[in-house]
Design a protein around this motif. Structure first.
Motif, mmCIF file in Angstrom:
data_model
loop_
_atom_site.group_PDB
_atom_site.id
_atom_site.type_symbol
_atom_site.label_atom_id
_atom_site.label_comp_id
_atom_site.label_asym_id
_atom_site.label_seq_id
_atom_site.Cartn_x
_atom_site.Cartn_y
_atom_site.Cartn_z
ATOM 1 N N UNK A 127 0.817 -1.211 0.000
ATOM 2 C CA UNK A 127 0.000 0.000 0.000
ATOM 3 C C UNK A 127 0.853 1.264 0.000
ATOM 4 N N UNK A 128 2.168 1.116 -0.110
ATOM 5 C CA UNK A 128 3.067 2.271 -0.113
ATOM 6 C C UNK A 128 2.831 3.111 -1.366
ATOM 7 N N UNK A 129 3.004 4.439 -1.253
ATOM 8 C CA UNK A 129 2.786 5.294 -2.414
ATOM 9 C C UNK A 129 3.835 5.107 -3.516
ATOM 10 N N UNK A 130 5.025 4.649 -3.141
ATOM 11 C CA UNK A 130 6.040 4.289 -4.132
ATOM 12 C C UNK A 130 7.020 3.309 -3.494
ATOM 13 N N UNK A 131 7.834 2.624 -4.275
ATOM 14 C CA UNK A 131 8.696 1.562 -3.733
ATOM 15 C C UNK A 131 9.742 2.023 -2.714
ATOM 16 N N UNK A 132 10.046 3.295 -2.671
ATOM 17 C CA UNK A 132 11.064 3.781 -1.736
ATOM 18 C C UNK A 132 10.484 4.331 -0.438
ATOM 19 N N UNK A 133 9.198 4.162 -0.223
ATOM 20 C CA UNK A 133 8.543 4.634 0.993
ATOM 21 C C UNK A 133 7.980 3.422 1.725
#
Length: 81
Positions: free
Chosen positions: A61-67
């Motif tokens: 559910x992260x907004x992008x892979x680095x978060x």
């Protein structure tokens, strides 16, 4: 983490969970080690019903892979009215 409330879920742009937080990945933890967090969320996300509990699983559910999402374990205890 004094500026955050215990149980607060925050996004972080790190490849590690900052001190005073746990990844929101559904892992099981001992109640005795995280008593304040357990006092707020209890067995809502699972556990063995007595000595362990789980944190929410927000993987995917992260907004992008680095978060990554973390839940605060060491902060201010929220007031209950």
């Amino acid at each position: 983490m004094d500026e955050f409330l215990v149980g607060e879920i925050i996004p972080v742009p790190y490849m590690f969970a900052p001190e005073g937080t746990l990844y929101c990945d559904g892992q099981e933890y001992p109640v005795q080690l995280f008593q304040l967090l357990f006092a707020l969320i209890g067995f809502t996300f699972g556990g063995n019903g007595s000595s362990t509990f789980r944190v929410p699983n927000l993987k995917g559910f992260e907004p992008n892979p680095n978060v990554h999402y973390v839940i605060v374990t060491d902060g201010m205890f929220p007031d209950r009215y």
